[in-house]
Scaffold this active site. Structure first.
Site, PDB file in Angstrom:
ATOM      1  N   SER A   1      31.284   4.448  -2.266  1.00 27.17           N
ATOM      2  CA  SER A   1      32.623   4.397  -2.876  1.00 27.17           C
ATOM      3  C   SER A   1      33.547   3.300  -2.381  1.00 27.17           C
ATOM      4  O   SER A   1      34.618   3.113  -2.947  1.00 27.17           O
ATOM      5  CB  SER A   1      33.321   5.741  -2.690  1.00 27.17           C
ATOM      6  OG  SER A   1      32.868   6.620  -3.668  1.00 27.17           O
TER       7      SER A   1
ATOM      8  N   LYS B   1      44.021   5.293   0.090  1.00 29.69           N
ATOM      9  CA  LYS B   1      43.325   6.177  -0.860  1.00 29.69           C
ATOM     10  C   LYS B   1      43.881   7.593  -0.718  1.00 29.69           C
ATOM     11  O   LYS B   1      44.175   8.041   0.407  1.00 29.69           O
ATOM     12  CB  LYS B   1      41.821   6.138  -0.556  1.00 29.69           C
ATOM     13  CG  LYS B   1      40.957   6.880  -1.560  1.00 29.69           C
ATOM     14  CD  LYS B   1      39.469   6.669  -1.258  1.00 29.69           C
ATOM     15  CE  LYS B   1      38.565   7.418  -2.222  1.00 29.69           C
ATOM     16  NZ  LYS B   1      37.131   7.196  -1.957  1.00 29.69           N
TER      17      LYS B   1
ATOM     18  N   SER C   1      34.307   5.828  -5.814  1.00 27.13           N
ATOM     19  CA  SER C   1      35.517   6.569  -6.088  1.00 27.13           C
ATOM     20  C   SER C   1      36.792   5.855  -5.621  1.00 27.13           C
ATOM     21  O   SER C   1      37.881   6.225  -6.055  1.00 27.13           O
ATOM     22  CB  SER C   1      35.443   7.937  -5.402  1.00 27.13           C
ATOM     23  OG  SER C   1      35.327   7.793  -4.007  1.00 27.13           O
TER      24      SER C   1
HETATM   25  N1  GLN Z   1      29.201   7.845  -6.504  1.00 25.88           N
HETATM   26  C1  GLN Z   1      28.879   8.672  -5.374  1.00 25.88           C
HETATM   27  C2  GLN Z   1      29.233  10.103  -5.657  1.00 25.88           C
HETATM   28  O1  GLN Z   1      29.721  10.374  -6.720  1.00 25.88           O
HETATM   29  C3  GLN Z   1      29.553   8.151  -4.141  1.00 25.88           C
HETATM   30  C4  GLN Z   1      30.906   8.682  -3.933  1.00 25.88           C
HETATM   31  C5  GLN Z   1      31.522   8.261  -2.633  1.00 25.88           C
HETATM   32  O2  GLN Z   1      31.010   7.405  -1.920  1.00 25.88           O
HETATM   33  N2  GLN Z   1      32.594   8.939  -2.297  1.00 25.88           N
HETATM   34  O3  GLN Z   1      29.015  10.967  -4.864  1.00 25.88           O
END
Ligand code: GLN
Length: 453
Positions: A154, A55, A130
């Site tokens: 995410s 990532k 994400s």
């Molecule tokens: N969807 C969540 C956010 O936008 C989780 C994101 C994540 O785990 N990095 O913060």
């Protein structure tokens, strides 16, 4: 695509052929899972080793690392994240950066400055976020395995949308040294894999104490893969009230999965999770507060992009206004607001108390059982552009964010399909540092369901 377990047995020339094939397939793919560098090649950290997709918020020496943000374009990392060094020791290597929501803020990978990534099960739909690039690469046959990060879901949510396996480890079990911080008290790096066994293998490689991360745990956790036991009988709590927020198809799959778990010899007990309505608010106050402070370092002076300007103040304002995307700016504003002296007690301090309460409620349930079983998402993968407002998107995190607030481990696996043939994912949530039970139970269920997408 071969599995990580199979790849560990390959000789040098087979590995070389495999890498060439991955590069070719990544170039021909329409998923936009990988991020290509300026010379239209994948970043490759080491010539030898089993290739793992990384990532774009994890530092790999000499790679461009950007968190899919314009503000970091051109930033070349001078060092390896600790987990990358660990991978090298185990004959694995970083191989290609994968797409993500900008600074890991999002649930769809639509906020990347490299454009959207498509879901390999249906390219008109989002892969989740994400870590959408990681999940799309693994589920789309473009990577043996990948690393993602999970601050509020995410890793679990994109693997549920794409139909592969993802583990959010216990906070402190995997070093965050070299992970570009979004919300430091919630972030964890974890594996995204084709199956549960690979997940255990990759987790064993990256976990463990690291003196360079002050939140790293010294708990001496045994390797999980050698002890994987799909027949272990466990006590599992189900949360039927809460599951009513999910679509009918997800509710039905949940019921069927519970029957399967019973038939495998597990004991099912019913529990109620209290005050779930506070999860989303608590998470978005704390994560934006931490993000506003973590992202203050991107000012045009030290890293990546710098806007044309005439004086220092102008430089900060223009660089940050042009470099950060809309969602990141929204969160920096919200985070700065909840930390401002006038509102600190009303929002930030209250959210810290709510976090302690949520943690206690998870721990209370886990006193009576080994695992909690829950959906990962209220719906299956939506079409692009489906979140009408940011709040719509935030609410879709309802089943995942509590786990990060409570610092617990959770594993997501595909357990069914909806009427559009899209994957449905469920998660097991365990006690701190008991990844073994998550993996054991998921391994047994995966074998029993034997799903093919
Ligand atoms: N969807 C969540 C956010 O936008 C989780 C994101 C994540 O785990 N990095 O913060």
């Amino acid at each position: 695509m071969i599995t990580l377990k199979q790849a560990l047995l390959l000789g040098e020339s087979d590995l070389k052929n495999l890498k060439e094939e991955i590069i070719k397939n990544a170039k021909n793919s329409n998923l936009n899972a990988y991020i290509f560098n300026n010379s239209n090649t994948l970043d490759i950290s080491q010539d030898n080793g089993i290739p793992i997709a990384i990532k774009d918020n994890i530092n790999v020496k000499n790679w461009e690392v950007t968190c899919a943000s314009k503000i970091l374009k051109g930033y070349i990392s001078p060092y390896n994240a600790s987990i990358i060094d660990r991978m090298h020791e185990a004959n694995l290597c970083g191989f290609g950066r994968v797409n993500m929501d900008e600074f890991a803020m999002g649930s769809t990978t639509e906020s990347s400055s490299y454009g959207i990534t498509k879901n390999p099960r249906d390219i008109s739909r989002v892969p989740g976020g994400s870590s959408g690039g990681s999940a799309a690469a693994v589920a789309g046959g473009l990577a043996i395995a990948a690393l993602g990060s999970d601050t509020g879901g995410s890793i679990r949510q994109p693997t549920a949308y794409c139909g592969c396996v993802g583990l959010k480890p216990t906070y402190g079990s995997v070093s965050r040294y070299g992970l570009i911080a979004y919300s430091s008290s919630l972030d964890q790096i974890g594996p995204i894999t084709q199956n549960v066994e690979d997940c255990a293998l990759l987790f064993d490689i990256i976990k463990g104490y690291d003196k360079r991360d002050s939140t790293s745990s010294t708990y001496d956790q045994k390797p999980t893969h050698p002890h994987l036991n799909p027949s272990k009988k466990l006590k599992i709590a189900v949360l039927k009230d809460w599951v009513k927020n999910a679509s009918i198809e997800i509710q039905n799959t949940y019921e069927q999965n519970i029957k399967t778990l019973q038939s495998l010899g597990h004991t099912i007990i019913e529990k109620t999770m209290l005050d779930t309505k506070h999860h989303v608010a608590t998470y978005y106050i704390l994560s934006t507060a931490e993000a506003s402070s973590n992202l203050a370092r991107f000012d045009g002076v030290r890293y990546g992009f710098r806007a044309e300007s005439t004086n220092l103040k102008d430089l900060y304002i223009k660089t940050r206004s042009q470099g950060f995307g809309q969602e990141v700016q929204r969160r920096i504003l919200l985070g700065s607001f909840v930390l401002s002296s006038k509102y600190y007690d009303a929002y930030y301090l209250k959210a810290l108390k709510a976090r302690a309460m949520i943690k206690q409620q998870y721990e209370e349930i886990l006193k009576d059982c080994d695992l909690i079983f829950s959906p990962v998402t209220p719906k299956t993968a939506p079409k692009f552009g489906a979140s009408a407002t940011p709040l719509d998107m935030y609410l879709s995190d309802i089943y995942t964010i509590g786990v990060n607030l409570a610092a617990l481990p959770a594993l997501s696996i595909p357990t069914g399909k909806d009427s559009n043939n899209l994957p449905i994912g469920m998660q097991f949530i365990g006690r701190a540092f008991d990844e073994q039970s998550l993996l054991d139970c998921a391994y047994g269920l995966e074998r029993e369901l034997n799903l093919v997408f």
